[in-house]
Design a protein around this motif. Structure first.
Motif, PDB file in Angstrom:
ATOM      1  N   PHE A 155       0.841   0.096  17.746  1.00 30.42           N
ATOM      2  CA  PHE A 155       0.551   1.402  17.929  1.00 30.42           C
ATOM      3  C   PHE A 155       1.072   2.176  19.324  1.00 30.42           C
ATOM      4  CE2 PHE A 155      -2.961  -1.077  15.861  1.00 30.42           C
ATOM      5  CZ  PHE A 155      -2.938  -0.298  14.861  1.00 30.42           C
ATOM      6  N   THR A 156       1.350   3.636  18.977  1.00 28.83           N
ATOM      7  CA  THR A 156       1.704   4.144  20.317  1.00 28.83           C
ATOM      8  C   THR A 156       0.447   4.760  20.786  1.00 28.83           C
ATOM      9  OG1 THR A 156       1.873   6.258  19.208  1.00 28.83           O
ATOM     10  CG2 THR A 156       4.128   5.070  19.527  1.00 28.83           C
ATOM     11  N   ASN A 157       0.467   5.234  22.120  1.00 27.83           N
ATOM     12  CA  ASN A 157      -1.055   5.884  22.504  1.00 27.83           C
ATOM     13  C   ASN A 157      -1.440   6.967  21.676  1.00 27.83           C
ATOM     14  OD1 ASN A 157      -2.586   5.958  25.050  1.00 27.83           O
ATOM     15  ND2 ASN A 157      -2.037   8.063  24.895  1.00 27.83           N
ATOM     16  N   GLU A 158      -0.670   7.711  21.049  1.00 28.60           N
ATOM     17  CA  GLU A 158      -1.025   8.765  20.163  1.00 28.60           C
ATOM     18  C   GLU A 158      -1.490   8.100  18.864  1.00 28.60           C
ATOM     19  OE1 GLU A 158       1.338  12.377  19.565  1.00 28.60           O
ATOM     20  OE2 GLU A 158      -0.332  12.831  18.358  1.00 28.60           O
ATOM     21  N   GLU A 159      -0.853   7.201  18.338  1.00 26.71           N
ATOM     22  CA  GLU A 159      -1.371   6.568  16.922  1.00 26.71           C
ATOM     23  C   GLU A 159      -2.597   6.033  17.258  1.00 26.71           C
ATOM     24  OE1 GLU A 159       3.297   5.432  15.210  1.00 26.71           O
ATOM     25  OE2 GLU A 159       2.076   4.172  16.519  1.00 26.71           O
ATOM     26  N   LEU A 160      -3.059   5.536  18.248  1.00 27.54           N
ATOM     27  CA  LEU A 160      -4.258   4.668  18.328  1.00 27.54           C
ATOM     28  C   LEU A 160      -5.488   5.582  18.806  1.00 27.54           C
ATOM     29  CD1 LEU A 160      -5.057   1.876  18.008  1.00 27.54           C
ATOM     30  CD2 LEU A 160      -4.852   1.550  20.552  1.00 27.54           C
ATOM     31  N   PHE A 161      -4.986   6.582  19.571  1.00 26.66           N
ATOM     32  CA  PHE A 161      -6.171   7.298  19.882  1.00 26.66           C
ATOM     33  C   PHE A 161      -5.921   9.033  19.530  1.00 26.66           C
ATOM     34  CE2 PHE A 161      -5.792   4.149  23.542  1.00 26.66           C
ATOM     35  CZ  PHE A 161      -6.945   3.569  23.469  1.00 26.66           C
ATOM     36  N   GLY A 162      -4.920   9.429  18.569  1.00 27.01           N
ATOM     37  CA  GLY A 162      -5.021  10.499  18.207  1.00 27.01           C
ATOM     38  C   GLY A 162      -5.137  11.523  19.359  1.00 27.01           C
ATOM     39  N   ASN A 163      -5.873  12.593  19.059  1.00 23.98           N
ATOM     40  CA  ASN A 163      -6.005  13.752  20.223  1.00 23.98           C
ATOM     41  C   ASN A 163      -6.826  13.458  21.159  1.00 23.98           C
ATOM     42  OD1 ASN A 163      -4.120  15.340  18.770  1.00 23.98           O
ATOM     43  ND2 ASN A 163      -5.482  16.049  17.252  1.00 23.98           N
ATOM     44  N   GLU A 164      -7.596  12.378  20.948  1.00 26.61           N
ATOM     45  CA  GLU A 164      -8.698  12.211  22.009  1.00 26.61           C
ATOM     46  C   GLU A 164      -8.170  11.714  23.046  1.00 26.61           C
ATOM     47  OE1 GLU A 164     -11.520   9.075  20.247  1.00 26.61           O
ATOM     48  OE2 GLU A 164     -10.889  10.080  18.326  1.00 26.61           O
ATOM     49  N   GLU A 177     -12.254 -11.948  29.752  1.00 25.72           N
ATOM     50  CA  GLU A 177     -12.609 -12.321  28.564  1.00 25.72           C
ATOM     51  C   GLU A 177     -12.037 -11.440  27.456  1.00 25.72           C
ATOM     52  OE1 GLU A 177     -15.236 -15.116  27.355  1.00 25.72           O
ATOM     53  OE2 GLU A 177     -13.760 -15.974  28.706  1.00 25.72           O
ATOM     54  N   GLU A 178     -12.467 -10.038  27.724  1.00 29.77           N
ATOM     55  CA  GLU A 178     -12.226  -8.994  26.657  1.00 29.77           C
ATOM     56  C   GLU A 178     -10.881  -8.519  26.665  1.00 29.77           C
ATOM     57  OE1 GLU A 178     -15.149  -8.187  29.089  1.00 29.77           O
ATOM     58  OE2 GLU A 178     -16.264  -9.069  27.814  1.00 29.77           O
ATOM     59  N   LYS A 179     -10.103  -8.714  27.491  1.00 32.28           N
ATOM     60  CA  LYS A 179      -8.661  -8.169  27.226  1.00 32.28           C
ATOM     61  C   LYS A 179      -7.654  -8.851  28.368  1.00 32.28           C
ATOM     62  CE  LYS A 179      -8.744  -4.951  31.147  1.00 32.28           C
ATOM     63  NZ  LYS A 179      -7.427  -5.164  31.275  1.00 32.28           N
ATOM     64  N   GLN A 180      -6.227  -8.522  28.002  1.00 28.16           N
ATOM     65  CA  GLN A 180      -5.262  -9.005  28.691  1.00 28.16           C
ATOM     66  C   GLN A 180      -5.269  -7.977  29.903  1.00 28.16           C
ATOM     67  OE1 GLN A 180      -1.586  -9.126  26.309  1.00 28.16           O
ATOM     68  NE2 GLN A 180      -3.054  -9.390  24.404  1.00 28.16           N
ATOM     69  N   ALA A 181      -4.507  -8.541  30.828  1.00 21.17           N
ATOM     70  CA  ALA A 181      -4.123  -7.663  32.149  1.00 21.17           C
ATOM     71  C   ALA A 181      -3.639  -6.475  31.888  1.00 21.17           C
ATOM     72  CB  ALA A 181      -3.026  -8.390  32.894  1.00 21.17           C
ATOM     73  N   GLU A 182      -2.551  -6.332  30.868  1.00 24.15           N
ATOM     74  CA  GLU A 182      -2.115  -4.952  30.710  1.00 24.15           C
ATOM     75  C   GLU A 182      -2.989  -3.805  29.888  1.00 24.15           C
ATOM     76  OE1 GLU A 182      -1.162  -8.057  29.728  1.00 24.15           O
ATOM     77  OE2 GLU A 182       1.264  -8.143  30.291  1.00 24.15           O
ATOM     78  N   HIS A 183      -3.659  -4.463  29.314  1.00 25.66           N
ATOM     79  CA  HIS A 183      -4.382  -3.361  28.196  1.00 25.66           C
ATOM     80  C   HIS A 183      -5.627  -2.600  29.047  1.00 25.66           C
ATOM     81  CE1 HIS A 183      -2.598  -5.914  24.734  1.00 25.66           C
ATOM     82  NE2 HIS A 183      -1.679  -4.880  25.267  1.00 25.66           N
ATOM     83  N   SER A 184      -5.922  -1.592  28.466  1.00 23.77           N
ATOM     84  CA  SER A 184      -7.285  -1.058  28.848  1.00 23.77           C
ATOM     85  C   SER A 184      -8.368  -1.667  28.007  1.00 23.77           C
ATOM     86  CB  SER A 184      -7.133   0.441  28.867  1.00 23.77           C
ATOM     87  OG  SER A 184      -7.034   1.030  27.473  1.00 23.77           O
ATOM     88  N   LEU A 185      -9.487  -1.386  28.224  1.00 27.21           N
ATOM     89  CA  LEU A 185     -10.507  -1.997  27.450  1.00 27.21           C
ATOM     90  C   LEU A 185     -10.792  -1.048  26.096  1.00 27.21           C
ATOM     91  CD1 LEU A 185     -12.656  -4.250  27.356  1.00 27.21           C
ATOM     92  CD2 LEU A 185     -14.285  -2.652  28.395  1.00 27.21           C
ATOM     93  N   GLU A 186     -10.507   0.090  26.159  1.00 31.03           N
ATOM     94  CA  GLU A 186     -10.444   1.206  24.906  1.00 31.03           C
ATOM     95  C   GLU A 186      -9.374   0.657  24.007  1.00 31.03           C
ATOM     96  OE1 GLU A 186      -9.324   3.794  28.433  1.00 31.03           O
ATOM     97  OE2 GLU A 186     -10.154   5.151  26.853  1.00 31.03           O
ATOM     98  N   THR A 187      -8.130   0.216  24.463  1.00 30.44           N
ATOM     99  CA  THR A 187      -7.132  -0.061  23.517  1.00 30.44           C
ATOM    100  C   THR A 187      -7.618  -1.251  22.748  1.00 30.44           C
ATOM    101  OG1 THR A 187      -5.446   0.606  25.324  1.00 30.44           O
ATOM    102  CG2 THR A 187      -4.931  -1.301  23.668  1.00 30.44           C
ATOM    103  N   VAL A 188      -8.087  -2.310  23.550  1.00 30.41           N
ATOM    104  CA  VAL A 188      -8.732  -3.523  22.678  1.00 30.41           C
ATOM    105  C   VAL A 188      -9.693  -3.157  21.732  1.00 30.41           C
ATOM    106  CG1 VAL A 188      -9.657  -5.646  22.994  1.00 30.41           C
ATOM    107  CG2 VAL A 188      -8.264  -5.034  24.749  1.00 30.41           C
ATOM    108  N   LEU A 189     -10.612  -2.206  22.093  1.00 25.94           N
ATOM    109  CA  LEU A 189     -11.655  -2.039  21.077  1.00 25.94           C
ATOM    110  C   LEU A 189     -11.180  -1.193  19.979  1.00 25.94           C
ATOM    111  CD1 LEU A 189     -14.669  -0.853  23.568  1.00 25.94           C
ATOM    112  CD2 LEU A 189     -14.100  -2.867  22.255  1.00 25.94           C
ATOM    113  N   ALA A 190     -10.209  -0.023  20.075  1.00 20.70           N
ATOM    114  CA  ALA A 190      -9.688   0.594  19.039  1.00 20.70           C
ATOM    115  C   ALA A 190      -8.779  -0.454  18.227  1.00 20.70           C
ATOM    116  CB  ALA A 190      -8.646   1.628  19.792  1.00 20.70           C
TER     117      ALA A 190
END
Ligand code: PHE
Length: 402
Positions: A155-164, A177-190
């Motif tokens: 996913f691109t940023n836009e594909e994952l989060f749309g307009n939000e 535990e929840e995520k890799q170094a590179e990712h934001s937590l909202e990325t993982v959740l989405a």
């Protein structure tokens, strides 16, 4: 290995001290069960591909996922392990678990071997189906060749989060535990939500809307976090897939470091055995019409009440031998039994272990269950095979038969 080279799919490979591939395994490479029309493995593949291409389409109505089913099963060790950064000392690399051709090439142990290269071809949503090879013990659920389908979606940023508002990457660069170094937590959740929704609806497509399912956390070197899915079938929880948020280095190596995504791997034999009630994994390799014909012209989406045609009783033979402590490799033993017995061996079970108090030497007792899917085996045939196996063990494994 007496030969200095192995010829496989029109190429010659020099053998070396890592070679573990056997003639029995080589003979499976050109079967392509996943591309044999109306074979149960092909039916499952087609149903999954059809689910993805009907349910998940782009704004023009075209399928989002591209499906590949003819990548060569011969891959480099780099593709199978290093491209996914499987650590050098990871158990899955061991000689006793893989069919190595030599120290450069192997028969792929999973379809994940194609993740990075398929991304590098420019694909961001794809399925890869293929035969995979693993040395393993012998029973009705395990066979050294089976079939997997890999799925990847980026996913691109836009594909994952749309307009939000949202941002794929985390400026803090911290692995938890929840995520890799590179990712934001909202990325993982989405991404987690997206993958779980798609895979749950896939299972409902295959097994019906009332299916009970449960997710749990797990570990793979190439996803983080990782999730596995179990389905409830005939009073049992059965694991049907592994998945997770793809390690970002794989996307970077494939030239898509600006995206983030998930991957999953499905075992097709598992799904077919559940859906069609097939009792023994060897049946997939049978050319007997009484097996094959049951799947011809099956209604779209219907399951089937598989009719067993092999009612022959199994025949059991035991063998005991002394081993040199520390020298005996269980999978080498299973390999010889498999190589000699091919489809006539149903199960190999360790019955008993004994250590001599005087010599400290160990003795193992195994029970081999012989059964052919297509016909009744004669007593002499079984005895002859049992003797051949015993002879080879003595020659190749330095064991002494008791
Ligand atoms: N390759 C893993 C296996 O064979 C399955 C998997 C695929 C897990 C993709 C996570 C992501 O067990």
């Amino acid at each position: 290995h007496n030969n200095v080279t192995i010829s496989l799919l029109d190429r010659e490979y020099p053998v070396d001290n890592l070679t573990t591939i056997t003639p029995t395994i080589l003979s499976k490479v050109d079967r392509h069960l996943h591309n044999q029309y109306q074979h149960p493995i092909e039916i499952i593949k087609r149903r999954i591909v059809s689910y993805f291409s009907h349910k998940w389409v782009d704004s023009n109505g075209d399928p989002l996922f591209k499906s590949f089913d003819n990548f060569s099963p011969v891959v480099s060790l780099e593709q199978n392990f290093d491209s996914l950064r499987v650590p050098l000392d990871h158990v899955t690399r061991s000689k006793s678990d893989n069919y190595y051709i030599n120290n450069q090439f192997m028969l792929r142990a999973h379809t994940s071997a194609h993740q990075r290269d398929t991304i590098a071809l420019g694909h961001s949503q794809f399925l890869v189906t293929g035969d995979v090879y693993r040395r393993d013990e012998i029973d009705t659920k395990h066979y050294p060749v089976f079939h997997q389908m890999e799925g990847v979606e980026l996913f691109t940023n836009e594909e994952l989060f749309g307009n939000e508002q949202g941002s794929l990457f985390d400026p803090l660069k911290e692995e938890t535990e929840e995520k890799q170094a590179e990712h934001s937590l909202e990325t993982v959740l989405a991404i987690e939500k997206n993958l779980k929704y798609k895979l749950e609806s896939l299972m409902q497509h295959l097994f019906g809307n009332n299916l009970q399912m449960r997710w749990s956390g797990t570990y793979f070197p190439f996803t983080h976090p990782s999730y596995e899915l179990e389905i409830y079938w005939n009073d049992k929880w059965l694991e049907v897939l592994g998945s997770g948020v793809m390690r970002q280095h794989i996307l970077v190596a494939g030239g898509k470091g600006s995206k983030a995504g998930y991957a999953f791997g499905l075992g097709l034999e598992r799904l077919a055995m559940i859906l069609f009630g097939i009792p023994d994994i060897r049946l997939f390799w049978s050319k007997d019409r009484r097996f094959i014909d049951q799947f011809i012209n099956l209604q779209e989406n219907s399951s089937l009440n598989y009719k067993p045609f092999s009612l022959q009783p199994p025949a059991m033979r035991d063998m005991s031998f002394w081993i040199n402590n520390g020298e005996f490799e269980m999978n080498d033993f299973h390999e010889i039994v498999r190589d000699e017995g091919e489809e006539w061996i149903e199960n190999v079970e360790l019955l008993d272990e004994y250590q001599s108090p005087e010599t400290r030497r160990k003795s193992l007792c195994f029970r081999i269950t012989y059964r052919c899917m297509e016909r009744t085996l004669l007593g002499e045939e079984i005895q002859e095979l049992h003797t051949r196996i015993t002879d080879r063990l003595q020659k190749e494994m330095s064991v002494s038969i008791r």
